[in-house]
Design an enzyme around this catalytic site. Sequence first.
Site, PDB file in Angstrom:
ATOM      1  N   LYS A  52      -3.540  11.513   2.661  1.00  0.00           N
ATOM      2  CA  LYS A  52      -4.615  12.369   2.137  1.00  0.00           C
ATOM      3  C   LYS A  52      -5.187  13.239   3.261  1.00  0.00           C
ATOM      4  O   LYS A  52      -5.488  14.416   3.060  1.00  0.00           O
ATOM      5  CB  LYS A  52      -5.715  11.503   1.509  1.00  0.00           C
ATOM      6  CG  LYS A  52      -5.281  10.919   0.167  1.00  0.00           C
ATOM      7  CD  LYS A  52      -6.166   9.794  -0.328  1.00  0.00           C
ATOM      8  CE  LYS A  52      -5.543   9.149  -1.569  1.00  0.00           C
ATOM      9  NZ  LYS A  52      -6.215   7.936  -2.031  1.00  0.00           N
ATOM     10  N   GLN A  96     -11.174   4.321  -0.359  1.00  0.00           N
ATOM     11  CA  GLN A  96      -9.850   3.868  -0.770  1.00  0.00           C
ATOM     12  C   GLN A  96      -9.951   2.494  -1.437  1.00  0.00           C
ATOM     13  O   GLN A  96     -10.494   1.554  -0.860  1.00  0.00           O
ATOM     14  CB  GLN A  96      -8.919   3.812   0.459  1.00  0.00           C
ATOM     15  CG  GLN A  96      -7.484   3.450   0.136  1.00  0.00           C
ATOM     16  CD  GLN A  96      -6.783   4.484  -0.742  1.00  0.00           C
ATOM     17  OE1 GLN A  96      -6.893   5.678  -0.514  1.00  0.00           O
ATOM     18  NE2 GLN A  96      -6.082   4.027  -1.763  1.00  0.00           N
ATOM     19  N   ASP A 119     -13.095  11.410  -6.725  1.00  0.00           N
ATOM     20  CA  ASP A 119     -12.170  10.552  -7.484  1.00  0.00           C
ATOM     21  C   ASP A 119     -12.539  10.545  -8.973  1.00  0.00           C
ATOM     22  O   ASP A 119     -11.726  10.165  -9.813  1.00  0.00           O
ATOM     23  CB  ASP A 119     -12.258   9.104  -6.968  1.00  0.00           C
ATOM     24  CG  ASP A 119     -11.086   8.741  -6.059  1.00  0.00           C
ATOM     25  OD1 ASP A 119     -10.042   9.414  -6.140  1.00  0.00           O
ATOM     26  OD2 ASP A 119     -11.220   7.774  -5.288  1.00  0.00           O
TER      27      ASP A 119
END
Length: 297
Positions: A52, A96, A119
């Site tokens: 990422k 994460q 997200d």
Amino acid sequence: MTEVIDGEAVAADVRSGVADCVATLADAGVKPGLATVLMSDDPASETYVSMKQRDCEEVGIESVHVEIDANAPAAELYKTIDDLNQREDVHGILVQLPVPDHVDKRGVLRRIDPEKDVDGFHPENVGRLVAGNARYKPCTPHGVQKLLDAYDVETEGADAVVVGRSDIVGKPMANLLIQKAPTGNATTTVCHSRTEDLDAKLADADIVVAAAGIPEFVDGSTLKSGATVIDVGINRVDADTEKGYELVGDVDYDSASEVAGAITPVPGGVGPMTRAMLLYNTVKAAARRHDVDIDLP
Ligand code: NAD
């Protein structure tokens, strides 16, 4: 002829569009920034986070990375999120997952400023998605939606089956497919571990999105001829390779590609789209924060 859906190519188009947005933001004096937070020793999570960061660099998004010892108290993660929520140079925050067992995942997701929740997992953003007024669509289902669009897969009136009901893939995927909107309007069935006679549901499906986390679970013999098959699964299975494993999806590619009208490969299907949509959400967050008009891809 079965069409192989090229996720790498569609993701490259999205990244190029995102890079244009970064340029527009730069003209307005804004540098978009994404913070990644890793609280895990899991090598797969470490790899995802570093990919990422690399993706950000490629399109001109600034990345900030925070690593927290997996055994540290949950309070340390909360404090990190609070600090990142305050930072002007950080427009998106990604913690994460999974976080360690002693950390309350829901508490973590609630703590992220919903405007920075790239997200799309904060309850406010989940609610907006369900209501048809999404702020940030979760990256994987959004990526699937882009693939369907890029390959002109008709969703309106189609029978869609989503295999899996997780918060990050199955549920938001089904919510996108049922929206009264382009790339929505599908009659959608959500199947899960307690579904009886999955085969009967698959047999009628024009579109199948497989996200069960079980290697090669969906077999071609269960699919309708000409169906569009989107394989979200990424499973490591032991193999005689240099790494000792290979990646396979939740669909048995060989048998499914004999029946499907179109199919995504693993790797090279949904995976690159998930990564690209995170960049998309990050530039969107920066544009919202600074009230800049951008032309999202
Ligand atoms: P998860 O384990 O949270 O959810 C799996 C779902 O499958 C559950 O809802 C469960 O009810 C359902 N399921 C289990 N057994 C079933 C059965 N026999 N019949 C029908 N449904 C069944 O997994 P997840 O996080 O949603 O991920 C699913 C897969 O997608 C995994 O392989 C994961 O690695 C992969 N994934 C890929 C991407 C990507 O970018 N390509 C992103 C996220 C997840």
